[in-house]
Design a protein around this motif. Structure first.
Motif, mmCIF file in Angstrom:
data_model
loop_
_atom_site.group_PDB
_atom_site.id
_atom_site.type_symbol
_atom_site.label_atom_id
_atom_site.label_comp_id
_atom_site.label_asym_id
_atom_site.label_seq_id
_atom_site.Cartn_x
_atom_site.Cartn_y
_atom_site.Cartn_z
ATOM 1 N N MET A 243 -6.083 -3.145 13.487
ATOM 2 C CA MET A 243 -6.283 -4.364 13.261
ATOM 3 C C MET A 243 -4.907 -5.042 12.949
ATOM 4 S SD MET A 243 -8.935 -3.809 9.631
ATOM 5 C CE MET A 243 -8.798 -5.655 9.547
ATOM 6 N N ALA A 244 -3.898 -4.827 12.550
ATOM 7 C CA ALA A 244 -2.343 -4.836 11.958
ATOM 8 C C ALA A 244 -1.765 -5.271 13.368
ATOM 9 C CB ALA A 244 -1.826 -3.729 11.157
ATOM 10 N N GLU A 245 -2.427 -4.587 14.555
ATOM 11 C CA GLU A 245 -1.662 -5.207 16.076
ATOM 12 C C GLU A 245 -2.012 -6.383 16.393
ATOM 13 O OE1 GLU A 245 -0.438 -2.334 19.814
ATOM 14 O OE2 GLU A 245 -2.561 -2.654 18.929
ATOM 15 N N ARG A 246 -3.414 -6.123 15.937
ATOM 16 C CA ARG A 246 -4.377 -7.709 16.633
ATOM 17 C C ARG A 246 -3.872 -9.033 15.574
ATOM 18 N NH1 ARG A 246 -9.409 -8.004 19.142
ATOM 19 N NH2 ARG A 246 -9.677 -5.765 20.095
ATOM 20 N N MET A 247 -3.588 -8.481 14.558
ATOM 21 C CA MET A 247 -2.980 -9.919 13.516
ATOM 22 C C MET A 247 -1.715 -10.011 13.548
ATOM 23 S SD MET A 247 -5.354 -8.638 10.723
ATOM 24 C CE MET A 247 -4.629 -9.943 9.573
ATOM 25 N N GLY A 248 -0.587 -9.449 14.594
ATOM 26 C CA GLY A 248 0.607 -9.263 14.366
ATOM 27 C C GLY A 248 1.791 -9.012 13.252
ATOM 28 N N ILE A 249 1.402 -8.239 12.589
ATOM 29 C CA ILE A 249 1.435 -7.949 11.371
ATOM 30 C C ILE A 249 2.059 -6.374 11.401
ATOM 31 C CG2 ILE A 249 1.062 -9.161 9.932
ATOM 32 C CD1 ILE A 249 -1.100 -7.688 8.903
ATOM 33 N N MET A 284 2.709 -6.501 -0.990
ATOM 34 C CA MET A 284 1.350 -7.435 -1.769
ATOM 35 C C MET A 284 1.122 -8.563 -2.139
ATOM 36 S SD MET A 284 -1.137 -4.125 -3.535
ATOM 37 C CE MET A 284 -0.177 -2.547 -2.147
ATOM 38 N N SER A 285 1.820 -9.369 -1.555
ATOM 39 C CA SER A 285 2.379 -10.561 -2.356
ATOM 40 C C SER A 285 2.034 -11.725 -0.569
ATOM 41 C CB SER A 285 3.599 -11.113 -2.086
ATOM 42 O OG SER A 285 4.392 -10.900 -0.607
ATOM 43 N N ASP A 311 6.434 3.426 6.588
ATOM 44 C CA ASP A 311 6.002 4.965 5.621
ATOM 45 C C ASP A 311 5.148 4.317 3.576
ATOM 46 O OD1 ASP A 311 5.888 7.181 3.858
ATOM 47 O OD2 ASP A 311 8.544 7.494 4.445
ATOM 48 N N GLN A 312 4.408 5.524 3.930
ATOM 49 C CA GLN A 312 3.891 4.811 2.341
ATOM 50 C C GLN A 312 4.969 5.550 1.427
ATOM 51 O OE1 GLN A 312 0.020 6.565 2.785
ATOM 52 N NE2 GLN A 312 -0.287 4.261 1.697
ATOM 53 N N ASP A 313 5.137 6.333 1.118
ATOM 54 C CA ASP A 313 6.116 7.054 -0.501
ATOM 55 C C ASP A 313 7.637 5.826 0.054
ATOM 56 O OD1 ASP A 313 4.253 8.809 -0.270
ATOM 57 O OD2 ASP A 313 5.359 10.276 1.572
ATOM 58 N N SER A 314 8.064 5.644 1.200
ATOM 59 C CA SER A 314 9.523 5.249 0.472
ATOM 60 C C SER A 314 9.210 3.440 1.703
ATOM 61 C CB SER A 314 10.697 5.827 1.319
ATOM 62 O OG SER A 314 10.551 5.953 2.832
ATOM 63 N N PRO A 315 8.338 2.620 1.631
ATOM 64 C CA PRO A 315 8.248 1.606 2.236
ATOM 65 C C PRO A 315 9.368 0.680 3.060
ATOM 66 C CG PRO A 315 7.091 1.140 0.535
ATOM 67 C CD PRO A 315 7.511 2.167 0.467
ATOM 68 N N PRO A 320 6.700 -5.746 7.977
ATOM 69 C CA PRO A 320 5.415 -7.341 7.502
ATOM 70 C C PRO A 320 4.124 -6.340 6.724
ATOM 71 C CG PRO A 320 6.105 -7.339 10.022
ATOM 72 C CD PRO A 320 6.392 -5.895 9.266
ATOM 73 N N LEU A 321 3.966 -5.102 6.892
ATOM 74 C CA LEU A 321 2.475 -4.728 6.158
ATOM 75 C C LEU A 321 2.906 -4.348 4.720
ATOM 76 C CD1 LEU A 321 1.434 -1.841 8.438
ATOM 77 C CD2 LEU A 321 0.122 -3.958 8.137
ATOM 78 N N TYR A 322 4.910 -4.311 4.928
ATOM 79 C CA TYR A 322 4.684 -4.522 3.134
ATOM 80 C C TYR A 322 4.498 -5.426 2.494
ATOM 81 C CZ TYR A 322 8.205 -4.360 -0.921
ATOM 82 O OH TYR A 322 8.647 -3.564 -2.145
ATOM 83 N N THR A 323 4.367 -6.665 2.069
ATOM 84 C CA THR A 323 3.617 -8.047 1.696
ATOM 85 C C THR A 323 2.053 -8.444 2.322
ATOM 86 O OG1 THR A 323 4.345 -9.697 3.498
ATOM 87 C CG2 THR A 323 5.792 -8.610 1.125
ATOM 88 N N HIS A 324 1.678 -7.820 3.621
ATOM 89 C CA HIS A 324 0.232 -7.826 4.321
ATOM 90 C C HIS A 324 -0.979 -7.023 3.754
ATOM 91 C CE1 HIS A 324 1.263 -11.716 5.974
ATOM 92 N NE2 HIS A 324 2.841 -10.954 6.115
ATOM 93 N N LEU A 325 -0.313 -5.684 3.724
ATOM 94 C CA LEU A 325 -1.553 -4.872 3.219
ATOM 95 C C LEU A 325 -1.590 -4.863 1.689
ATOM 96 C CD1 LEU A 325 -3.125 -2.489 5.384
ATOM 97 C CD2 LEU A 325 -0.902 -1.104 3.783
ATOM 98 N N LYS A 326 -2.518 -4.187 1.491
ATOM 99 C CA LYS A 326 -2.616 -4.338 -0.225
ATOM 100 C C LYS A 326 -4.210 -3.377 0.027
ATOM 101 C CE LYS A 326 -2.528 -8.982 -0.452
ATOM 102 N NZ LYS A 326 -2.867 -10.358 -1.527
ATOM 103 N N SER A 327 -4.160 -2.459 -1.367
ATOM 104 C CA SER A 327 -4.755 -1.305 -1.153
ATOM 105 C C SER A 327 -5.836 -1.376 -2.751
ATOM 106 C CB SER A 327 -4.212 0.260 -1.163
ATOM 107 O OG SER A 327 -3.089 -0.233 -2.240
ATOM 108 N N VAL A 328 -7.105 -1.459 -2.876
ATOM 109 C CA VAL A 328 -7.345 -1.763 -4.051
ATOM 110 C C VAL A 328 -8.884 0.115 -4.208
ATOM 111 C CG1 VAL A 328 -9.457 -2.742 -4.919
ATOM 112 C CG2 VAL A 328 -7.615 -3.868 -3.793
ATOM 113 N N SER A 329 -8.950 -0.059 -4.786
ATOM 114 C CA SER A 329 -9.550 1.746 -4.953
ATOM 115 C C SER A 329 -10.629 1.042 -5.326
ATOM 116 C CB SER A 329 -9.439 2.839 -6.141
ATOM 117 O OG SER A 329 -8.760 1.970 -7.268
#
Length: 562
Positions: A243-249, A284-285, A311-315, A320-329
């Motif tokens: 999805m991120a590849e298609r969205m350019g992020i 996630m802004s 890297d999720q541990d030290s992004p 681009p995924l630092y601000t465009h990727l969000k996570s909700v449990s």
């Protein structure tokens, strides 16, 4: 994606055995390729992709142990095989003189006795070889006792097989979603990605209508934000990467020289004033072109994103995924008050008291406040809904996933559910079918009529609208079948074929495993109340009555004579 080989990033090395090895290029380190040898990482950093290198036994005068293999040399074996393939036919070849008998390879027995070199001699050649394995291949061809009996095509195949085994070559390839999919499917653990194939990954992106949503803000579009997708990913991050590849992020932007100099100043001139740092991006802004991941644990399990520099541990803050990727449990989505991070707000400390704190205590206070504010923003945004699409790839029951995620979608949003097996999807398609939707409407109408009659029989009857009790309806129908339209189930599989004269058939050594199926439907907004359709009826042509004279009554009587 970078056009050259970057440092501190992952790249793929295609070996002569057609295997792929993914390594991280750390400057001043050595990359080991097993039996093919090793080389310094600095000698390929900064070079273009898709180059083929050869590891030399003795380095050059400048210290390089790699040699670039040019295209004519690289494809010489392929050209020989193609030129001799027509003469091969069924394995026969005419004599070069034209008057001799036909030469065939049907009677050739390729056993170990035809090779005069022993295993000890081959190992000694490996240790003494300085030409990247070319001397070993030449010695094997010279020592073969039945080499003159082979046809041109069989000789080319034998040579290629030995080159793949002994030549010390590799090709540097960039990391993309297709390469990671095939790497995990054929060379690593396929169940970790739910046995997703490359064609199924593309089909999920097409039916999910995943695309770049634009970089405009909400105020500039004067409408709801565009390009917001909801995803449940249990493939280790492969679906999120697609999805991120298609969205350019997915890939970090390649910085220009001016931007690098601006971000990394070499020196500070005295008297020129303080240098201002650009503001740090908040995680996630982003408000548009975002991916929201629903997960069951404290954090989403997306280890495959590290191949793309995240890297999720030290992004990396510049990714681009630092601000465009969000996570909700799921707990935050269904019962947010039960989540301690969301529900427990840290106490607000006045500035006067905060100034008396030590640096460690002050940073701890800001970290807790920022974590709570981030959780409030992301969870409230997810619960508000209006997403443009939902993609699910999980081993959980699809009904339980769609029950809470379908109401979060906007109208005409695409819903895609992937499953390695078809049974969960057939049950899901049956719940959204037309007969189930009709039964749902009839049952709901019965409950409403029952509630209306019960209200009218009561002595203190009022004219207010009575809300019927739909508990029985929810027990009979686990999900609302009126929220999705046109459910379909489909699959796709690319089967490689061997194409040779008289021997064209599917490759018999292809991989088996799960077939993989995709459920697709469209989100609709059911109307509240009765549906009234009004339109222009078909006009019928009026035909007027035509008075025709009655010839029998007006004519005089005529006597018939016999």
């Amino acid at each position: 994606m970078c056009s050259y080989i970057p440092h501190n990033q992952f790249v793929a090395l295609r070996l002569p055995s057609d295997q792929t090895k993914i390594v991280k290029l750390i400057p001043n380190s050595t990359i080991s390729l097993g039996k093919y040898g090793a080389f310094p990482a600095n000698q390929i950093i900064g070079r273009p992709f898709h180059l083929t290198f050869e590891i030399l036994g003795t380095p050059h005068e400048d210290g390089n142990v790699l040699r670039i293999v040019h295209a004519p040399e690289l494809h010489a074996e392929t050209l020989i095989a193609e030129s001799s393939g027509e003469a091969d036919g069924e394995g026969d070849e005419l004599d070069t003189n034209g008057d001799g008998p036909m030469r065939t390879n049907r009677d050739i027995v390729d056993s170990s006795s035809t090779q005069k070199l022993t295993w000890e001699e081959i190992e000694a050649l490996k240790r003494a070889s300085t030409g990247a394995g070319r001397e070993i291949v030449d010695k094997l061809l010279e020592s073969h006792s039945a080499i003159d009996q082979k046809t041109a095509f069989s000789l080319a195949k034998y040579t290629l097989r030995k080159r793949k085994k002994y030549m010390k070559r590799f090709t540097v390839l960039p990391i993309d979603v297709s390469l990671v999919t095939n790497y995990m499917l054929y060379e690593k653990d396929a169940p970790k990605i739910m046995e997703l194939r490359d064609e199924l990954v593309g089909l999920i992106g097409c039916w999910g209508n995943v695309h770049h949503g634009g970089n405009l803000s909400i105020e500039e579009t004067m409408s709801r934000p565009n390009g917001r997708y909801l995803v449940v990913d249990e493939t280790g991050g492969l679906v999120v990467a697609m999805m991120a590849e298609r969205m350019g992020i997915l890939y970090p932007e390649e910085p220009d020289e001016e931007e690098e100099q601006a971000s990394h100043p070499t020196s500070h001139q005295p008297g020129s004033g303080p240098t201002m740092r650009p503001p740090r991006p908040q995680p996630m802004s982003a408000t548009t072109n975002t991916i929201t991941v629903l997960h069951t644990h404290g954090a989403p399990n997306l280890p495959l994103l590290r191949y793309f520099g995240y890297d999720q541990d030290s992004p990396d803050e510049l990714h681009p995924l630092y601000t465009h990727l969000k996570s909700v449990s799921w707990l935050q989505l269904v019962e947010p008050q039960s989540d301690p991070i969301y529900a427990n707000e840290p106490p607000v400390v006045p500035d006067s008291e905060l100034a008396t704190y030590k640096a460690n205590k002050r940073s701890t206070y800001y970290r807790k406040r920022n974590r709570w504010l981030k959780a409030q923003s992301v969870v409230n945004e997810a619960r508000a809904g209006e997403y443009d699409g939902l993609i699910v790839a999980t081993l959980m029951e699809p009904i339980s996933v769609l029950k809470h995620s379908i109401p979060l979608l906007s109208g005409s949003a695409s819903v895609v559910v992937y499953s390695p097996h078809i049974e969960p999807l057939t049950e899901l398609a049956d719940l959204y079918s037309t007969p189930t939707r009709t039964a749902y409407h009839n049952r709901k109408r019965e409950l409403e009529e029952r509630a209306r009659q019960k209200e009218s029989e009561e002595p203190n009857h009022s004219d207010s609208v009575v809300q019927p009790d739909l508990t029985e309806l929810e027990e009979e129908f686990p999900i609302d079948p009126t929220l999705l339209l046109a459910p379909t189930i489909q699959t796709s599989r690319v089967r490689p074929w061997q194409v040779l004269p008289g021997r064209t058939h599917p490759v018999m050594s292809g991989r088996g495993g799960a077939e993989g199926y995709i459920f697709h439907a469209t989100r609709v907004l059911p109307t509240q109340g009765a549906v009234q359709a009004a339109g222009f009826g078909r006009k019928r042509r009026r035909v007027g009555a035509v008075d025709t004279p009655n010839t029998l009554s007006d004519s005089p009587d005529v006597e018939m004579e016999s």
